[in-house]
Design a protein around this motif. Structure first.
Motif, PDB file in Angstrom:
ATOM      1  N   ARG A 105      34.005 -13.159  31.666  1.00 43.20           N
ATOM      2  CA  ARG A 105      34.332 -11.829  31.383  1.00 43.20           C
ATOM      3  C   ARG A 105      34.588 -11.166  32.654  1.00 43.20           C
ATOM      4  NH1 ARG A 105      31.264  -6.756  30.187  1.00 43.20           N
ATOM      5  NH2 ARG A 105      29.158  -7.701  30.490  1.00 43.20           N
ATOM      6  N   GLY A 137      36.202 -11.986  21.157  1.00 42.99           N
ATOM      7  CA  GLY A 137      36.732 -10.738  20.523  1.00 42.99           C
ATOM      8  C   GLY A 137      35.677  -9.725  20.804  1.00 42.99           C
ATOM      9  N   GLU A 138      34.430 -10.025  21.303  1.00 41.83           N
ATOM     10  CA  GLU A 138      33.598  -8.795  21.700  1.00 41.83           C
ATOM     11  C   GLU A 138      33.868  -8.551  23.077  1.00 41.83           C
ATOM     12  OE1 GLU A 138      32.710 -11.689  19.918  1.00 41.83           O
ATOM     13  OE2 GLU A 138      30.772 -11.728  18.653  1.00 41.83           O
ATOM     14  N   MET A 139      34.891  -8.537  23.539  1.00 36.53           N
ATOM     15  CA  MET A 139      35.158  -8.002  25.130  1.00 36.53           C
ATOM     16  C   MET A 139      36.336  -7.268  25.157  1.00 36.53           C
ATOM     17  SD  MET A 139      34.569 -11.787  26.894  1.00 36.53           S
ATOM     18  CE  MET A 139      33.050 -12.699  26.881  1.00 36.53           C
ATOM     19  N   PRO A 140      36.070  -6.023  24.553  1.00 37.19           N
ATOM     20  CA  PRO A 140      37.637  -5.362  24.363  1.00 37.19           C
ATOM     21  C   PRO A 140      37.843  -4.940  25.898  1.00 37.19           C
ATOM     22  CG  PRO A 140      35.392  -4.044  23.572  1.00 37.19           C
ATOM     23  CD  PRO A 140      35.204  -5.432  23.579  1.00 37.19           C
ATOM     24  N   LEU A 141      36.923  -4.618  26.807  1.00 36.74           N
ATOM     25  CA  LEU A 141      37.477  -4.307  28.138  1.00 36.74           C
ATOM     26  C   LEU A 141      38.326  -5.593  28.677  1.00 36.74           C
ATOM     27  CD1 LEU A 141      37.549  -2.368  30.344  1.00 36.74           C
ATOM     28  CD2 LEU A 141      35.570  -3.169  31.270  1.00 36.74           C
TER      29      LEU A 141
ATOM     30  N   GLN C 134      25.623  -3.278  22.576  1.00 35.51           N
ATOM     31  CA  GLN C 134      26.957  -2.909  22.451  1.00 35.51           C
ATOM     32  C   GLN C 134      27.158  -1.849  21.501  1.00 35.51           C
ATOM     33  OE1 GLN C 134      29.310  -6.618  21.510  1.00 35.51           O
ATOM     34  NE2 GLN C 134      29.683  -6.660  23.941  1.00 35.51           N
ATOM     35  N   TYR C 137      31.320  -2.564  20.475  1.00 36.05           N
ATOM     36  CA  TYR C 137      31.602  -3.821  21.270  1.00 36.05           C
ATOM     37  C   TYR C 137      31.712  -3.585  22.743  1.00 36.05           C
ATOM     38  CZ  TYR C 137      32.121  -6.149  17.020  1.00 36.05           C
ATOM     39  OH  TYR C 137      31.731  -6.557  15.604  1.00 36.05           O
ATOM     40  N   ARG C 138      31.478  -1.870  22.938  1.00 38.08           N
ATOM     41  CA  ARG C 138      31.427  -1.438  24.354  1.00 38.08           C
ATOM     42  C   ARG C 138      30.077  -1.975  25.097  1.00 38.08           C
ATOM     43  NH1 ARG C 138      35.986  -0.975  21.654  1.00 38.08           N
ATOM     44  NH2 ARG C 138      37.720  -0.112  23.215  1.00 38.08           N
ATOM     45  N   HIS C 139      29.998  -2.631  26.209  1.00 40.04           N
ATOM     46  CA  HIS C 139      28.797  -2.892  26.600  1.00 40.04           C
ATOM     47  C   HIS C 139      27.986  -1.827  27.137  1.00 40.04           C
ATOM     48  CE1 HIS C 139      30.537  -7.088  26.898  1.00 40.04           C
ATOM     49  NE2 HIS C 139      29.481  -7.608  26.647  1.00 40.04           N
TER      50      HIS C 139
END
Ligand SMILES: Cc1cc2nc3c(=O)[nH]c(=O)nc-3n(C[C@H](O)[C@H](O)[C@H](O)COP(=O)(O)O)c2cc1C
Ligand code: SF4
Ligand code: FES
Lengths: 468, 799, 202
Positions: A105, A137-141, C134, C137-139
């Protein structure tokens, strides 16, 4: 300065060579302009002056080990594709989900162009005609940064048709997942990329290099593996192998988390750095929190059998760790101090793998959940002594024969080395057992302390799931 | 003579070692050497060596998936014993396999215990109980008990996944057999895994049932009782069943089956894995229409007309009446005034006895087994291909009706050929079919232009290259009942001219039509076919018509002609199992035994002769058709000399061209292929001039779908409601042109009359044509068909 | 009504065009649909099945395999608290407990105002920053009960709209492949030797 706020987790204290993290200290390291300014795409340019075979040979000689878990050398893997069969694909494994693992990531968020360049070098060398970059998928940045990098790279002529005016043409397609750990397994990744359920395929008979995406030869490489290539292309094989050891050259990104004073992601020298260095070293984690005692640690991601302080002096080297009864996996160390409730920690991991089972093969689908439910009972104080043996029995249905574990002089145990036999299709099933096996083997007393003998065992509630 | 010649040809010299078989692989199984075939899966090789490896997900006819893990064994390929999935791993030279090692046994026990962990123990009320692989293997390879104390998975009890099949997800062990079957064999991927991990289960999409013609197969291959068939549920216990191998006669594919009964009641048909024919599959019509045999509507005894109704009579009285009708007709108009239609429903023996009665006893040449919906029988003599040859041809040329609708398991075989890329299909059809999406080339033609379409396509260079690649099989049948069969023959001749070596598979539809035609139910010199007989009857030239299991009102395309014919004929004798529209008009009805009530042989469309079993006692006082023929012959003064089925089987072997090798023994199992008939004339029928289609009219295309008003469907409660009903299908743009919309009623007018249908927008229909399914409940499209016209055009108007 | 709208159909076709086989676009299109509607409806599945040439049952099978696709409406903000090892070791259970109390729902539930859905999540690839969570989904790293409360306040007050889009929207930057720059899909049905490979010269 030790950490960078925009690269939360990454720590670069110390004077170590940086192969893949050289731009992490830059706030705008992910932009093309900055990438250019710091030698970006020079590797690609150098590579395009050589023949694909030469480049492939360099990667082979450098022994760039896969960083996704299995540690298979990339150059060798590329060579396994059947000659003359096209198209061939590159699928970049950016699904990072193994418990404890945190590096891909960062690489995608902090230096996406380095990854893009790595993909291009691989495609050029191995004759791969299309690249699919599969991001969890859970890494939009990460997704945004890589999308932006690709858009910049297309505009600048680095990706797409006739790259830098040569005959080399390749598209990189950004693809994203939707939440399923097992999809990180390379054949499941391919199934998922084909639009299907992410169920691993059985190998043998076919490995992706022979029969992969759409039945074509396909290379699956991890993000970190590919991110090594630009540096290698610029600095050459000799410089690369000068770092680390002969069997484990280069550097590795390792995430150390849990009960340490300075958890973080470090780029370490492969093969020589010991676990003691990592957990206690000044330039690394600086010891266990609150001066506590180290109880155990998971050396290579949640599926790895556990180590205790007795294994601290082992270096971060695949074969040695394997012989000692565990594995390096994805470069994730999770540290437990003496306050840790061991059965509960094991339950957390077993729950993870049981929940993440794809469900296609019997031992994992049924065994993982069964293990979790028995363990849950024990943790809740509703277990019996027979339950403890039962867990080994269920485990043996997943992994018949000896299961690897660490040596323990206290318990008079010799190490049982890697690997294990398994009745499952992939490693998820055994991974559900690994923490139970380690915890029960090394800390059985903690389980027994939770046993209260009872006549009637309360039964937990069944699982009902129906979408409609 | 070369040195590789077998030594037997050289008896004087020492026997030389035969050349090593390049396909042989030497392995060791449980310490014993075994010769396996190259590429053979370990699980199959072990079975050949007599070692049955337990399995759930593995099925010989589907891609192995290695999911259940029951077949794990220890095998050593040189690097020490390794856990090996025997259903996925092919044998390798010198492999050592141990199917009984402690590790193997431990794994088998472990997997079984895990499979049972969530499996309900409701065996006593489960249809599969007693024939359940899970039950059996738990007994033979299991730990004997489950130690799981937690509560099992729960799901809503059986949910229907199709009209015929129910799914109990609690019993399901997720072996992927039904889903694989749906996707890879049937091509209807309508059942699928859902959710993940321990919650994985099978479902259909909401409101989109597994509406497959092949859904019953999933019940047969389910290794537990998760899938059950509505018609069989809770009807019997497997240990009460008696069974015999037989052949399905619902269409002319002739799938191999097992017919099962309990206490003299038919209960279930199961597919038998026959290599040359059906690979174990059946279509749902063939599988479930056993219900019709038990129908309470059956004609159970002979009937004689009395006023508007019928009077039950004894067989003696009925025979006397039938013989009297024939004698009267002979007296009134001579032998040529007698016609016999039918025979395709029965056995070869039935048809042969009736053919002899007609030709030899009565002396009429007017005998015919086809119902005006087929093609000239001479096609059977033209370089016939087998189903296997078709399914392995480099190119399959289709000049046929929709095989999925008419010959469903032939469809499966050809679909497999195309889907696995063994064959390329070139399809010519007036409307898209089930095979269209698998075709390499699909050419849609307007009726009347078939031959031209073929000629144009064959002149394409790519097509020529493809046809030159190897074996070509032409599958030919009647794609459109509203068009002269001459058009099909003309098209066939075009292909044959271009590919002289091509073989022909005749896609005749009705059960034993090929057998009936071959053993003699066809016109003698100067005789009439069915259309000729009906026309002569309508013209008052037929004094007596015998319907041997034939229902012209339902099956003959031109209903108007059939109706006029039956009205005009003074004497009708019907041999039938039910009172159909046609047999209701008979003077005497001779009660016939049905499928599974009589033994005999059957000939499928490729000429394969197989056995039919008598599994239950004939209903009421019904008799087999052959018996009725033999007795009627006696009544008319001739002894055919038949006192058993075997007598006639022998007579067929003696007298029928191509049936020389047919014996009671040779028809067992996959049976015997009859030789090419030498007594059938070459097909030559002139192509009539096709009129131009008026731009305001639509050219009529009429063909069958699987479920229609066929008596065996109508009389099977589970199937009857599946017939879609008569509607007229137009291309959406044509529907717009007519000025109406999907679902509205329109008036469809032919040269004789108008019929009102509901209209359906259907983009599988070619523009300018109108498609109507034949013999459906509701308005009758047969009223619009003139069977003498080369094509039939209709006007379509809003109401 | 919950089929893809016209603009998204255009986008869907563009996405499909990047893959050698249309079915590969299934997951991207499911994301697109979730972005449009906030969750996945049966109509959307049927529509996607049409677009990628699969059966609805197949698309449903794919859809239900992946956690991120919600078959029922969820809150504007999906709050995922990681409970895997590193986070658990450093207080995930306490964080979850606090979140349940603060939001007034159990894990899996949605607040009555429809703003928040709370979920128990697995490892979020941020283990060194435990405990993690999250929001859409923003950490959010190194969570404490205090900064959890602040985060929820900020979200309620709409102070984070710029940073955290509503549920369904993943990345706000999309890949664009300009037609004139595209190398084109490499279809297995039309094998071509890559022009730069030595084999191509032969
Ligand atoms: C259950 C499972 C999960 C995995 N997850 C990942 C992952 O998230 N990321 C990854 O790069 N490799 C993962 N792998 C390893 C991949 O299968 C594969 O070996 C790797 O992507 C190959 O890349 P490399 O050779 O560059 O390491 C996983 C393997 C298994 C068995
Ligand atoms: S081990 Fe688990 S995750 Fe792997 S294939 Fe089997 S069921 Fe799927
Ligand atoms: S039969 Fe081989 S895994 Fe199921």
């Amino acid at each position: 300065m030790s950490t960078y706020p925009w690269a939360a987790g990454y720590i670069d204290d110390g004077d170590r060579p940086k192969v893949v993290t050289s731009r992490f200290h830059l706030e705008d390291g992910y932009m093309l302009e900055r990438y250019h300014a710091t030698g970006g795409y020079d590797g690609l340019k150098a590579v395009l002056k050589k023949s694909p075979t030469e480049v492939h040979d360099e990667v082979k000689t450098a022994t760039v080990l896969g960083r996704g878990g299995a540690g298979f050398p990339a150059g060798t893997k590329w060579g396994l594709m059947p000659a003359g069969k096209f198209p061939r694909y590159l699928v970049v494994n950016g699904d990072e989900s193994e418990p404890g693992t945190y590096k891909d990531r960062l690489l995608m968020e902090r230096d996406p162009h380095q990854l893009v360049e790595g993909c291009l070098i691989a495609a050029y060398a191995a004759g791969l005609s299309q690249v699919f970059l599969y991001i969890r998928g859970e890494m939009p940045l990460a997704h945004e940064r890589v999308a932006n990098a690709l858009n910049e790279a297309y505009a600048a002529g680095y990706v797409g048709k006739n790259i830098l005016g040569t005959k080399f043409s390749v598209d990189i397609v950004l693809h994203w997942g939707a939440g399923a750990y097992v999809v990180g397994e390379e054949t499941a990744l391919i199934e998922s990329l084909e639009g299907k359920r992410g169920e691993p395929r059985l190998k043998p008979p076919f490995f992706p290099a022979a029969v992969g995406l759409y039945g074509q030869p396909t290379i699956v490489n991890n993000v970190e593996t590919l991110s090594n290539l630009p540096w290698l292309a610029i600095n050459g094989t000799a410089a690369y192998t000068a770092i680390g050891t002969a069997t484990s050259p280069g550097t590795r990104m390792v995430a150390v988390s849990g009960h340490v004073n300075r958890p973080g992601v470090y780029e370490i020298i492969n093969g020589t750095t010991t676990f003691r260095d990592l957990l206690y070293g000044e330039e690394f984690c600086q010891g266990i929190r609150n001066g506590n005692e180290l109880k155990a640690f998971v050396p290579g991601g949640g599926s790895a059998p556990w180590f205790t302080p007795e294994q601290l002096d082992l270096p971060f080297e695949g074969r040695l760790v394997g012989a000692a009864g565990s594995m390096l996996g994805s470069g994730a160390i999770m540290v437990m101090d003496h306050t840790t409730d061991i059965p509960k920690a094991a339950l957390t991991l077993t729950h993870f793998y049981a929940a993440e089972s794809c469900g296609q093969c019997t031992p994992c689908r049924e065994g993982g959940t069964w293990l979790e439910r028995v363990l849950q009972r024990v943790v809740d104080g509703r277990g019996t002594r027979a339950d403890l043996d039962q867990m080994f029995e269920i485990g043996e249905s997943i992994c018949p024969g000896n299961f690897p574990h660490a040596a323990s002089s206290k318990l008079g145990l010799e190490a049982a080395p890697f690997p294990y036999k398994m009745t499952t299709i992939c490693f998820v099933g055994p991974s559900a057992y690994a923490p139970v096996h380690s915890a029960l083997t090394l800390f059985r007393d903690e389980f027994e302390a939770k046993i209260v003998e009872r006549k009637h065992i309360p039964v937990s509630v069944g699982v009902v799931d129906d979408h409609h | 003579m070369t040195t590789t010649e077998p030594s037997a040809a050289n008896p004087d010299t020492e026997a030389e070692a035969p050349p090593p078989d390049p396909n042989a692989v030497q392995i060791t199984i449980n310490g014993r050497p075994h010769t396996a075939r190259k590429g053979q899966l370990l699980i199959d090789a072990a079975a050949d060596a007599g070692e049955y490896i337990p399995r759930f997900c593995y099925h010989e006819r589907m891609t192995p998936v290695g999911k259940c893990r029951m077949c794990l064994v220890e095998a050593d390929s040189g690097r020490g014993p390794a856990v090996t999935v025997s259903c996925m791993v092919p044998v390798s030279p010198d492999m050592k396999v141990d199917t009984e090692s402690p590790t193997t046994k431990r794994m088998q026990e472990g997997i079984l215990e895990l499979l049972l962990a969530n499996h309900p123990l409701d065996c006593p009320v489960c249809d599969k109980g007693g024939e359940c692989p899970l039950q059996d293997q738990a007994f033979s390879h299991g730990p004997g008990e489950s130690r799981m104390l937690e509560e099992k998975r729960h799901y809503e009890k059986p949910i229907p996944i199709s009209d015929l099949v129910l799914l109990d997800r609690e019993r399901c062990i997720l072996c992927d057999r039904c889903t694989r079957f749906a996707d890879e064999v049937a091509g209807d991927a309508l059942i699928h895994f859902n959710s993940r991990g321990n919650n994985t289960h099978i479902t259909t999409f909401p409101d989109e049932p597994f509406a497959s013609y092949f859904s019953g197969n999933t019940v047969q291959i389910c290794p537990v009782g998760a899938l059950t068939a509505q018609p069989y549920r809770f009807k019997a216990r497997p240990w009460d069943l008696s069974q015999q191998e037989s052949t399905c006669t619902s269409c002319s594919v002739g799938c191999r089956t097992v017919v099962q009964s309990s206490r003299d009641e038919l209960l279930r048909y199961m597919g038998v894995d026959s290599d040359p024919v059906n690979h174990g599959w059946l279509c749902d019509r063939g599988r479930f229409n056993f219900e019709s045999v038990k129908s309470d509507q059956r004609v159970l005894q002979p009937l004689v007309r009395s006023g508007d109704g019928f009077q039950p009579v004894t067989w003696n009285a009925a025979m006397a009446e039938a013989a009297a009708l024939i004698s009267e007709a002979l007296a009134a108009g001579g032998a040529n005034s007698i016609g016999i239609i039918g025979g395709a429903r029965g056995t070869n023996e039935d048809a042969h006895a009736w053919a002899r009665l007609g030709h030899d006893v009565i002396g009429t040449p007017n005998v015919y087994a086809q119902m005006g919906d087929g093609l000239p029988n001479g096609l059977l003599a033209e370089s016939p291909a087998t189903i296997d040859e078709a399914a392995n041809a480099a190119t399959i040329v289709l000049l046929a009706p929709d095989l999925k609708e008419e010959l469903p398991v032939l469809y499966l075989r050809l679909r497999d050929a195309a889907a696995k890329r063994r064959s390329r299909i070139i399809e010519f059809a007036p409307k898209q079919t089930g095979l269209t999406s698998y075709a390499w080339r699909h050419v849609a033609y307007e009726p009347g232009t078939q031959a031209a379409a073929v000629a144009a396509t064959l002149s394409d260079a790519d097509v020529a290259v493809q046809l030159a690649k190897g074996n070509v099989v032409i599958v030919v049948g009647r794609a459109n009942l509203a068009e002269s069969s001459a058009a099909t023959i003309a098209a066939l001749n075009e292909v044959r001219a271009a590919v002289p070596g091509a073989k022909v598979l005749t896609a005749f539809r009705r059960g034993n039509v090929v057998g009936a035609l071959r053993v003699g139910m066809r016109a003698g010199a100067g005789g009439l076919d069915t259309r000729g007989m009906l026309q002569a009857a309508a013209d008052g030239k037929i004094e007596c018509l015998v319907l041997v299991g034939a229902d012209p009102l339902a099956d003959f395309p031109d209903t108007n002609l059939a109706r006029r014919a039956l009205k005009a004929v003074p004497r009708i004798i019907a041999v039938d199992t039910f009172l159909t529209g046609s047999s209701q008009q008979a003077n005497v009805v001779l009660a016939a035994s049905a499928y599974a009530e009589k033994a005999g042989t059957h000939t499928n469309l490729e000429g394969r002769v197989t056995a039919l079993a008598r599994e239950v006692t004939p209903a009421g006082s019904t008799r087999a058709d052959w018996m009725i023929a033999a007795e009627l012959a006696l009544e008319l003064g001739t002894d055919l000399g038949y006192s058993s089925v075997a007598d006639i089987t022998a007579s067929i072997a003696e007298n029928v061209s191509g049936y020389e090798d047919v014996t009671v023994a040779s028809v067992a199992g996959d049976g015997v292929l009859a030789g090419v008939p030498t007594d059938l004339d070459a097909v030559e029928i002139p192509l009539p001039a096709v009129p131009e289609r008026n731009a305001y009219e639509y050219r009529l295309v009429v063909s069958r779908v699987l479920y229609d008003k066929a008596i065996s469907t109508v009389q099977s409660p589970s199937l009857a409601h599946l017939a879609p009903g008569a509607t007229v299908h137009l291309h959406p743009l044509d529907l717009e042109r007519v000025g109406t919309s999907d679902g509205s009623e329109v008036k469809v007018s032919g040269t004789r009359t108008s019929v009102v249908f509901r209209a359906v927008a259907d983009d599988t229909v070619l523009r300018g044509t109108a498609w109507v399914p034949f013999n459906q409940p509701g308005p009758n499209v047969g009223e619009l068909i003139d069977c003498f016209a080369p094509v039939n055009d209709v006007r379509i108007e809003t109401i | 009504m919950s089929r893809l709208n016209e603009a998204n159909v255009m986008l869907a076709k563009e996405i499909i065009g990047r893959y050698p086989k249309a079915r590969s676009a299934t997951i991207p299109l499911l994301h697109l649909s979730q972005q449009q509607n906030g969750y996945i409806t049966d109509d959307a599945i049927a529509h996607i099945a049409e677009l990628v040439g699969a059966t609805s049952a197949e698309v449903l099978g794919t859809c239900t395999f992946y956690e991120m696709f919600k078959m029922v409406p969820v809150g504007k903000y999906l709050v995922n608290i990681c409970g895997t090892m590193s986070c658990q070791l450093l207080g995930a259970d306490e964080l979850m407990h606090h979140a349940e109390q603060t939001l007034g729902v159990k894990a899996g539930g949605t607040t009555s105002d429809g703003l928040f859905t709370l979920e128990h999540a697995e490892c979020q690839a941020a283990c060194t920053e435990a405990p993690n969570m999250q929001v859409n989904y923003r950490h959010c790293h190194r969570m404490t009960t205090t900064n959890f409360d602040k985060l929820i306040d900020d979200l309620r007050a709409g102070r984070l709209e710029g940073e955290i889009p509503v549920h369904g929207t993943l990345a706000r930057v999309r890949q664009q492949i300009p037609a004139d720059k595209a190398a084109g899909v490499a279809s297995p049905d039309a094998p071509v030797v890559p022009a730069w490979m030595p084999e191509a010269a032969q």
